[in-house]
Design a protein around this motif. Structure first.
Motif, PDB file in Angstrom:
ATOM      1  N   ILE A   7       0.832  -1.209   0.000  1.00  0.00           N
ATOM      2  CA  ILE A   7       0.000   0.000   0.000  1.00  0.00           C
ATOM      3  C   ILE A   7       0.866   1.260   0.000  1.00  0.00           C
ATOM      4  N   LYS A   8       1.930   1.243   0.785  1.00  0.00           N
ATOM      5  CA  LYS A   8       2.799   2.423   0.896  1.00  0.00           C
ATOM      6  C   LYS A   8       3.820   2.528  -0.234  1.00  0.00           C
ATOM      7  N   ASN A   9       3.945   1.440  -0.999  1.00  0.00           N
ATOM      8  CA  ASN A   9       5.012   1.370  -1.988  1.00  0.00           C
ATOM      9  C   ASN A   9       6.368   1.516  -1.287  1.00  0.00           C
ATOM     10  N   PRO A  47       3.684   1.834  10.149  1.00  0.00           N
ATOM     11  CA  PRO A  47       4.498   2.964   9.693  1.00  0.00           C
ATOM     12  C   PRO A  47       3.572   4.167   9.522  1.00  0.00           C
ATOM     13  N   SER A  48       4.128   5.332   9.244  1.00  0.00           N
ATOM     14  CA  SER A  48       3.297   6.494   8.956  1.00  0.00           C
ATOM     15  C   SER A  48       2.433   6.182   7.722  1.00  0.00           C
ATOM     16  N   ALA A  49       1.199   6.720   7.717  1.00  0.00           N
ATOM     17  CA  ALA A  49       0.222   6.340   6.690  1.00  0.00           C
ATOM     18  C   ALA A  49       0.332   7.226   5.449  1.00  0.00           C
ATOM     19  N   ASN A  50       1.535   7.210   4.839  1.00  0.00           N
ATOM     20  CA  ASN A  50       1.770   7.979   3.616  1.00  0.00           C
ATOM     21  C   ASN A  50       2.488   7.095   2.622  1.00  0.00           C
ATOM     22  N   LEU A  51       2.501   7.515   1.352  1.00  0.00           N
ATOM     23  CA  LEU A  51       3.311   6.802   0.375  1.00  0.00           C
ATOM     24  C   LEU A  51       4.774   6.989   0.733  1.00  0.00           C
ATOM     25  N   LEU A  68       5.271  13.124   2.712  1.00  0.00           N
ATOM     26  CA  LEU A  68       5.005  13.700   4.031  1.00  0.00           C
ATOM     27  C   LEU A  68       4.125  12.786   4.871  1.00  0.00           C
ATOM     28  N   SER A  69       4.395  12.714   6.160  1.00  0.00           N
ATOM     29  CA  SER A  69       3.522  11.947   7.054  1.00  0.00           C
ATOM     30  C   SER A  69       2.210  12.706   7.269  1.00  0.00           C
ATOM     31  N   PRO A  70       1.121  11.942   7.508  1.00  0.00           N
ATOM     32  CA  PRO A  70      -0.179  12.575   7.739  1.00  0.00           C
ATOM     33  C   PRO A  70      -0.393  12.918   9.215  1.00  0.00           C
TER      34      PRO A  70
END
Ligand code: TXA
Ligand code: MG
Length: 336
Positions: A52-54, A139-143, A147-149
């Motif tokens: 999902i995050k690549n 992990p942080s929910a960003n690609l 930037l982290s959300p």
């Protein structure tokens, strides 16, 4: 799904815990940034996080626990330094890397022999760990590289189509990612600075944290620290100016004195009208951190091309922010 009152909160916790138990990936708030959460004991569920995050499979995940007992169940040893740090800083924005045991699959730790553990302070995240009765990798929910959300809408905008549930519990309290410390070597080593800094750790515990070796000195210990990360779409410049005229000269020299340039100032705040836009930030590290990523997300949304950030002060409370801003200002080469 929002969790802004008692009944929504209970429903969100139950739904998140059910999905995680079923091996799904969901976005949950923590006190630092929103995380992309899955059952840390499941190889398959944690592999989905990487898809999902690549995210490169070489970059290990942080495992979230409800406290010391759960943490001890996942490690090969629990040194005195871990006991002290947990006693003073858990639950909270501190992550410790320790020698792992067999309970954590290799997908989580990128085949390394340590696992990074954190007991989060956010009550909703804590409750999901408790109800699902398992450690949660998040992990942080960003690609990867982005930037982290710090708000649920940051997650929904970028990853909404890829995940079943985003729980919205409002903006994150700290706004930058946790401090990461490696306790698996001879000396406790700082891998990623954050809100809890070396001086605070020393004052509370007497533990001296050494800076991590530079890339030239050894192999990457924490891959998130070696590449461009935490980056907005716009080009970010970190500059120091002692007067408004000096800022004006810098903008002219770089030929970015234009309406698509945004200046974030917190000390020497410009007041003259210019073609650029000014944004005034608090001169307080905690308040600054809480606002930063949301501001950068907003600037990306409106198509800013250049973001000029006034250099931060030297104090240890600014270390985490200084690190993120310098990383965000690096070139646009893809994260490995
Ligand atoms: O505040 C936070 O830490 C947030 C929230 C969601 O908990 N999580 C977060 O995770 O920032 P992530 O994956 O975006 O960043 C984790 C960092 C990466 O730089 C990773 O390389 C490092 O921690 N890390 C994870 N496991 C590690 C390990 N076993 N040894 C060394 N570094 C590790
Ligand atoms: Mg991250």
């Amino acid at each position: 799904m929002s969790a802004n009152n008692a009944s929504e909160w209970t429903t969100a916790v139950e739904e998140a815990a059910r999905l995680i138990t079923d091996g799904e990936v969901v976005a949950l708030p923590t006190e630092t940034v929103y995380g992309l959460a899955a059952d840390a004991s499941s190889e398959q569920a944690t592999r989905r996080i990487f898809e999902i995050k690549n995210r490169p499979p070489t970059n290990p995940l942080i495992v979230h626990v409800d406290g010391v007992e759960m943490a001890q169940g996942l490690v090969a040893e629990w040194p005195e330094s871990a006991r002290l740090l947990a006693q003073h800083f858990w639950p909270g924005p501190l992550t410790m890397a320790l020698p792992k045991n067999q309970r954590i699959p290799d997908s989580v730790t990128a085949h390394g022999n340590t696992v990074a553990l954190r007991a989060p302070g956010h009550p909703l995240m804590r409750e999901v760990i408790r109800v699902s009765e398992r450690p949660i990798a998040a992990p942080s929910a960003n690609l990867s590289g982005e930037l982290s959300p710090t708000r649920a809408e940051h997650v929904t905008e970028r990853l909404g189509g890829r995940i079943r549930l985003v729980v919205d519990a409002g903006p994150c309290r700290f706004g930058i990612e946790s401090t990461v410390i490696d306790l698996s070597g001879e000396r406790p080593t700082l891998l990623r600075p954050g809100h809890i800094h070396e001086q605070a750790i020393f004052e509370a515990t007497g533990i001296q944290i050494v800076p991590r070796p530079t890339v030239a000195e050894g192999p990457a210990k924490s891959p998130g620290l070696e590449t461009r990360h935490y980056s907005p779409e716009a080009t970010l410049h970190n500059w120091k100016w002692d007067s408004e005229d000096e800022l004006g000269r810098l903008l002219d020299e770089h030929e970015i004195n234009a309406p698509d340039t945004y200046v974030i100032a917190h000390r020497v705040v410009p007041i003259k009208a210019r073609k650029t836009h000014y944004i005034v930030f608090p001169d307080d590290a905690e308040a600054y951190a809480r606002a930063l990523y949301d501001q950068l997300h907003q600037l990306d949304r409106i198509g800013a091309r250049h973001i000029v950030v006034e250099a931060l002060a030297d104090g240890p409370e600014w270390n985490g922010l200084r690190d993120r801003l310098s990383r965000a200002s690096r070139g646009k080469e893809p994260a490995s």
